[in-house]
Design an enzyme around this catalytic site. Sequence first.
Site, short mmCIF file in Angstrom:
data_model
loop_
_atom_site.label_atom_id
_atom_site.label_comp_id
_atom_site.label_asym_id
_atom_site.label_seq_id
_atom_site.Cartn_x
_atom_site.Cartn_y
_atom_site.Cartn_z
N ASP A 45 0.71 -0.98 0.02
CA ASP A 45 0.24 0.06 0.04
C ASP A 45 0.92 1.33 -0.08
OD1 ASP A 45 -2.27 1.70 0.54
OD2 ASP A 45 -1.58 1.66 2.60
N ASP A 47 -0.38 4.97 1.43
CA ASP A 47 -0.94 5.96 2.45
C ASP A 47 -0.56 5.06 3.74
OD1 ASP A 47 -1.13 8.38 0.81
OD2 ASP A 47 -3.09 7.57 0.53
#
Length: 283
Positions: A45, A47
């Site tokens: 991922d 963020d």
Amino acid sequence: MMRDSVFNCCVSPPHPPGGVEEHHQQRSRAQAPPPNDMRFLIFFDFDETLVDECSDDSMVTVAPGGALPGWLKDTYRPGRYNEYMQRVLAYLAEQGITPAAIRSTVEKLPPCPGIPTLMHFLLSQPSRDFEVVCVSDANSVFIETWLQHLGFRPLFLRIFTNPAHFDDKGQLQLQPFHSHECLRCPANMCKAVVVRQYVAQRMHERGGRPYQKVLYVGDGANDFCPSLTLSPGDIAFPRRDFPMHKLIREMEEAKPGEFKASVVPWNSGEDIINTLRKILERP
């Protein structure tokens, strides 16, 4: 943006037409086809996994007065964050915020603890060990800008995210990645769809030969959904005490054995390196 129960997550989301290759992945057209003998596939991922905050939230700092007007914030609707960010970016352009200011803000996003060490560790490994992919609900401009600035872009074979570009007027135009039918995930992206399709596509390209392990590193509720696609022997790396970790624990308590992959919570990228060293030592 989370629904009532952890079990509302779409474990086997339907495939949209085509496949991940027809969706918005950022890749150099001159890039060679991926090697088909890589041992491990690792998803990241962006963020609060690679960067230690939400990249969208950083845009508030470039707004006049360092804040968004109340009327704009009031337009947010649960599950429709991508549409909300389109309005935020339009507002910033109207206020004269330049592409250079946006890129500079993204470049200053701090990495999560130990992530630069982890990226350098992966870059130092033989090219046949790790196939590295980013799957994120941020956008292509933010991710490409940050990775290029820190020198980590060559590590990532694919980036699956919401497509974005600066138009002729300097406004950052943002689009949804795809549509899907998962009840848990935001309307513009279900990462489980991306992960399942990518693994299936690469398995086909590899002549049906699986990876030794599939690994998933994340933090949020929308990272829980793809972690359910992992098999026994694969590894989920949830950021400790973040939503992904809490949802995994909730499932393990409510339905022991339902979550298939091994779970290795992390506070720092160095925690992940320790596990990667162990799996590299195995034949």
